[in-house]
Motif scaffolding. Structure first.
Motif, mmCIF file in Angstrom:
data_model
loop_
_atom_site.group_PDB
_atom_site.id
_atom_site.type_symbol
_atom_site.label_atom_id
_atom_site.label_comp_id
_atom_site.label_asym_id
_atom_site.label_seq_id
_atom_site.Cartn_x
_atom_site.Cartn_y
_atom_site.Cartn_z
ATOM 1 N N LYS A 146 0.815 -1.211 0.000
ATOM 2 C CA LYS A 146 0.000 0.000 0.000
ATOM 3 C C LYS A 146 0.854 1.268 0.000
ATOM 4 N N LEU A 147 1.979 1.260 0.714
ATOM 5 C CA LEU A 147 2.849 2.435 0.733
ATOM 6 C C LEU A 147 3.450 2.703 -0.638
ATOM 7 N N LEU A 148 3.624 1.655 -1.421
ATOM 8 C CA LEU A 148 4.153 1.800 -2.775
ATOM 9 C C LEU A 148 3.071 2.171 -3.785
ATOM 10 N N ASP A 149 1.815 1.983 -3.395
ATOM 11 C CA ASP A 149 0.687 2.216 -4.294
ATOM 12 C C ASP A 149 0.451 3.717 -4.456
ATOM 13 N N ASN A 150 0.225 4.140 -5.693
ATOM 14 C CA ASN A 150 -0.004 5.553 -5.974
ATOM 15 C C ASN A 150 -1.441 5.987 -5.665
ATOM 16 N N ASN A 151 -2.292 5.037 -5.313
ATOM 17 C CA ASN A 151 -3.699 5.327 -5.042
ATOM 18 C C ASN A 151 -3.842 6.242 -3.828
ATOM 19 N N GLU A 152 -4.653 7.265 -3.948
ATOM 20 C CA GLU A 152 -4.826 8.227 -2.852
ATOM 21 C C GLU A 152 -5.504 7.611 -1.633
ATOM 22 N N THR A 153 -6.213 6.513 -1.826
ATOM 23 C CA THR A 153 -6.909 5.870 -0.707
ATOM 24 C C THR A 153 -6.048 4.836 0.005
ATOM 25 N N ALA A 154 -4.811 4.660 -0.446
ATOM 26 C CA ALA A 154 -3.969 3.582 0.084
ATOM 27 C C ALA A 154 -3.754 3.692 1.595
ATOM 28 N N LEU A 155 -3.479 4.905 2.090
ATOM 29 C CA LEU A 155 -3.215 5.070 3.517
ATOM 30 C C LEU A 155 -4.470 4.843 4.347
ATOM 31 N N GLU A 156 -5.605 5.242 3.833
ATOM 32 C CA GLU A 156 -6.863 4.970 4.536
ATOM 33 C C GLU A 156 -7.127 3.472 4.602
ATOM 34 N N GLU A 157 -6.794 2.761 3.529
ATOM 35 C CA GLU A 157 -6.959 1.311 3.515
ATOM 36 C C GLU A 157 -6.045 0.650 4.543
ATOM 37 N N VAL A 158 -4.840 1.171 4.696
ATOM 38 C CA VAL A 158 -3.924 0.648 5.710
ATOM 39 C C VAL A 158 -4.510 0.855 7.108
ATOM 40 N N TYR A 159 -5.033 2.047 7.362
ATOM 41 C CA TYR A 159 -5.605 2.344 8.674
ATOM 42 C C TYR A 159 -6.746 1.382 9.009
ATOM 43 N N VAL A 160 -7.668 1.190 8.068
ATOM 44 C CA VAL A 160 -8.815 0.303 8.289
ATOM 45 C C VAL A 160 -8.344 -1.132 8.492
ATOM 46 N N PHE A 161 -7.379 -1.545 7.696
ATOM 47 C CA PHE A 161 -6.838 -2.906 7.787
ATOM 48 C C PHE A 161 -6.258 -3.168 9.179
ATOM 49 N N ILE A 162 -5.408 -2.259 9.675
ATOM 50 C CA ILE A 162 -4.780 -2.434 10.983
ATOM 51 C C ILE A 162 -5.808 -2.319 12.102
ATOM 52 N N ARG A 163 -6.735 -1.386 11.978
ATOM 53 C CA ARG A 163 -7.787 -1.240 12.997
ATOM 54 C C ARG A 163 -8.572 -2.534 13.142
ATOM 55 N N ASP A 164 -8.955 -3.132 12.022
ATOM 56 C CA ASP A 164 -9.755 -4.354 12.067
ATOM 57 C C ASP A 164 -8.919 -5.537 12.545
ATOM 58 N N TYR A 165 -7.651 -5.582 12.149
ATOM 59 C CA TYR A 165 -6.771 -6.660 12.624
ATOM 60 C C TYR A 165 -6.643 -6.583 14.138
ATOM 61 N N GLN A 166 -6.370 -5.400 14.641
ATOM 62 C CA GLN A 166 -6.151 -5.246 16.078
ATOM 63 C C GLN A 166 -7.445 -5.405 16.886
ATOM 64 N N GLY A 167 -8.579 -5.286 16.223
ATOM 65 C CA GLY A 167 -9.838 -5.570 16.899
ATOM 66 C C GLY A 167 -9.945 -7.022 17.305
ATOM 67 N N VAL A 168 -9.225 -7.886 16.592
ATOM 68 C CA VAL A 168 -9.185 -9.323 16.914
ATOM 69 C C VAL A 168 -7.930 -9.663 17.707
ATOM 70 N N GLN A 169 -6.792 -9.115 17.288
ATOM 71 C CA GLN A 169 -5.514 -9.455 17.918
ATOM 72 C C GLN A 169 -4.595 -8.246 17.929
ATOM 73 N N PRO A 170 -4.522 -7.510 19.043
ATOM 74 C CA PRO A 170 -3.629 -6.343 19.123
ATOM 75 C C PRO A 170 -2.161 -6.745 18.990
ATOM 76 N N LEU A 171 -1.382 -5.881 18.392
ATOM 77 C CA LEU A 171 0.055 -6.112 18.285
ATOM 78 C C LEU A 171 0.739 -5.709 19.587
ATOM 79 N N SER A 172 1.787 -6.431 19.933
ATOM 80 C CA SER A 172 2.621 -6.070 21.081
ATOM 81 C C SER A 172 3.612 -4.977 20.666
ATOM 82 N N ILE A 173 4.301 -4.416 21.639
ATOM 83 C CA ILE A 173 5.367 -3.453 21.326
ATOM 84 C C ILE A 173 6.440 -4.136 20.485
#
Length: 328
Positions: free
Chosen positions: A226-253
């Motif tokens: 996504k960081l390599l993607d030129n799409n303007e929505t790429a960063l929003e997609e990353v945010y939603v992806f991580i938010r939903d992932y962490q809703g099931v399994q939060p990442l540790s430090i």
């Protein structure tokens, strides 16, 4: 030839060609078959086969699983080459749950797998693997330069000091992260994919894409894409992806530090160089490298803002970041 291989060795009469996820195969009634080369990687494929059967037994019915020949062999020889046949009947269509949630559930389920593979595991080995990769590519580039003096290799020679520098940054970062003690159950080894983009939600989970690693491997590779993607929505997609992932399994430090280290390591450059070494289409790879260098500027700027974007308080958590990225 391949239709004959299926009929003679598996009693499968394939009536039509199919194309799924860019892979060509054959269909017999409602079942699809794919033939992959197994030359010099039999043990790798057998370990991947064990993972594939585990997935199929745990509800991932769109996994392409290897099948035995009529003589109960995993591999079949044809014209001096070894092959393995994969079978998949249930293609996945329009997953219901969010992408991030699905990946977190996948990691949770596969964390219960009782055996750590040997040939396909990178768990806990990133630093050593990256050092070996960097050394091997330095040597390979020197060999190629003796025979090739084209524009692609001239550009690659100019770029390689940058690749060395950022690789060494990532290696140092992960070495320092090895002393991090803020980890939890989510840091166990899981099934992962070689270069994750949307592998899990695609119509087929391919056996030969599977590896065993820390779950942040998949998360980082999705974010890299996504960081390599030129799409303007790429960063929003990353945010939603991580938010939903962490809703099931939060990442540790510790997990956040591994994630950052992997995004620092320029795997996308190494993948391009590897393809260039094998492909020999030098003009094509020259333009690919030129484009990647331009994209890398955007990649570094986005990586610099990643923790803020994902609402990770890296200062409070005392997660180090590279200050030179702030100049990007």
């Amino acid at each position: 030839m391949m239709k004959e291989l299926l009929f003679v060795n598996y009693n499968i009469y394939a009536k039509e060609h199919v194309l799924i996820n860019g892979r060509e195969g054959f269909r017999d009634h409602d079942t699809n078959y794919f033939i992959i080369s197994s030359s010099n990687k039999e043990m790798v494929l057998l370990e991947q086969a064990a993972l594939a059967y585990f997935l199929a037994e745990n509800g991932y019915n769109h996994t392409a699983i290897p099948i035995l020949t009529k003589n109960n062999s995993w591999f079949v020889e044809n014209d001096g080459q070894q092959y393995l046949v994969l079978r998949v009947s249930n293609l996945q269509h329009s997953p219901i749950e969010s992408h991030g949630k699905q990946l977190a559930q996948f990691h949770n389920i596969t964390a219960s797998y009782q055996y750590e593979p040997q040939e396909i595991s990178s768990y806990g080995m990133w630093k050593d693997l990256w050092i070996r990769k960097l050394t091997a590519f330095e040597h390979k580039l020197q060999e190629e330069l003796k025979e090739n003096g084209n524009d692609y290799y001239r550009l690659l020679v100019d770029v390689f000091p940058y690749i060395i520098g950022i690789s060494e940054n990532a290696i140092q970062y992960i070495q320092e992260s090895e002393s991090e003690r803020r980890f939890h159950q989510a840091d166990t080894g899981v099934f992962a994919f070689r270069r994750y983009q949307d592998n899990l939600i695609a119509p087929v989970i391919w056996t030969d894409d599977l590896v065993f690693d820390h779950p942040t491997r998949d998360i980082a590779e999705y974010i890299r894409y996504k960081l390599l993607d030129n799409n303007e929505t790429a960063l929003e997609e990353v945010y939603v992806f991580i938010r939903d992932y962490q809703g099931v399994q939060p990442l540790s430090i510790f997990g956040w530090r591994l994630l950052y280290a992997r995004l620092l390591f320029p795997i996308h450059f190494f993948d391009l160089m590897e393809a260039g070494f094998q492909g020999k289409e030098y003009e094509r790879y020259f333009y690919k490298l030129e484009a990647l260098l331009q994209t890398q500027v955007r990649y570094e700027k986005r990586l610099n803002r990643l923790f803020d974007l994902l609402q990770v308080n890296f200062r409070e958590y005392d997660i180090p970041v590279l200050h030179w990225l702030e100049k990007g």
